[in-house]
Motif scaffolding. Structure first.
Motif, mmCIF file in Angstrom:
data_model
loop_
_atom_site.group_PDB
_atom_site.id
_atom_site.type_symbol
_atom_site.label_atom_id
_atom_site.label_comp_id
_atom_site.label_asym_id
_atom_site.label_seq_id
_atom_site.Cartn_x
_atom_site.Cartn_y
_atom_site.Cartn_z
ATOM 1 N N LYS A 266 -16.103 5.051 -3.708
ATOM 2 C CA LYS A 266 -15.418 4.442 -4.965
ATOM 3 C C LYS A 266 -14.005 5.380 -5.277
ATOM 4 C CE LYS A 266 -18.445 1.242 -6.948
ATOM 5 N NZ LYS A 266 -19.264 0.741 -8.450
ATOM 6 N N GLU A 267 -14.392 6.720 -5.265
ATOM 7 C CA GLU A 267 -13.367 7.677 -5.543
ATOM 8 C C GLU A 267 -12.230 7.473 -4.468
ATOM 9 O OE1 GLU A 267 -15.053 11.636 -6.320
ATOM 10 O OE2 GLU A 267 -16.111 11.059 -7.892
ATOM 11 N N GLY B 279 -8.639 2.818 -2.164
ATOM 12 C CA GLY B 279 -7.620 2.142 -3.250
ATOM 13 C C GLY B 279 -7.957 1.330 -4.337
ATOM 14 N N SER B 280 -6.952 1.032 -5.359
ATOM 15 C CA SER B 280 -7.510 0.483 -6.620
ATOM 16 C C SER B 280 -7.598 -1.164 -6.146
ATOM 17 C CB SER B 280 -6.393 0.517 -7.367
ATOM 18 O OG SER B 280 -5.262 0.025 -7.128
ATOM 19 N N ASN B 281 -7.081 -1.420 -5.064
ATOM 20 C CA ASN B 281 -7.242 -2.962 -4.747
ATOM 21 C C ASN B 281 -8.405 -3.270 -3.707
ATOM 22 O OD1 ASN B 281 -4.684 -3.670 -5.700
ATOM 23 N ND2 ASN B 281 -3.515 -3.274 -4.100
ATOM 24 N N ASP B 282 -9.042 -2.194 -3.458
ATOM 25 C CA ASP B 282 -10.317 -2.233 -2.606
ATOM 26 C C ASP B 282 -11.565 -2.640 -3.249
ATOM 27 O OD1 ASP B 282 -8.680 -1.678 -0.340
ATOM 28 O OD2 ASP B 282 -9.291 0.470 -0.915
ATOM 29 N N GLN B 283 -12.478 -3.360 -2.916
ATOM 30 C CA GLN B 283 -13.702 -3.537 -3.658
ATOM 31 C C GLN B 283 -14.925 -2.924 -3.093
ATOM 32 O OE1 GLN B 283 -13.164 -7.857 -3.044
ATOM 33 N NE2 GLN B 283 -13.507 -8.020 -5.284
#
Length: 60
Positions: free
Chosen positions: A23-24, A27-31
């Motif tokens: 999670k770190e 990217g912010s768009n990844d799940q």
């Protein structure tokens, strides 16, 4: 991108570590989806079951 995490029961103590660092790293768009076994879970998955789950998840 969708990222799945799945581990056999013998690796459940490492599940939270793997999830945290993935999670770190993404990217912010990844799940990130954690299909693994959590430390307090009574469920169990063998390596064969994990292999079948990966095959089903990657088919689509």
């Amino acid at each position: 991108m969708k990222i799945g995490i799945i581990q056999a029961t013998s690796q459940k103590s490492k599940n939270f570590i793997l999830e945290k660092y993935i999670k770190e790293s993404v990217g912010s768009n990844d799940q990130v989806f954690n299909f693994g076994i959590y430390q307090d879970s009574s469920a169990s998955l063998s390596y064969v079951q994990v292999s079948l789950a990966v095959a089903l998840l990657t088919e689509n």
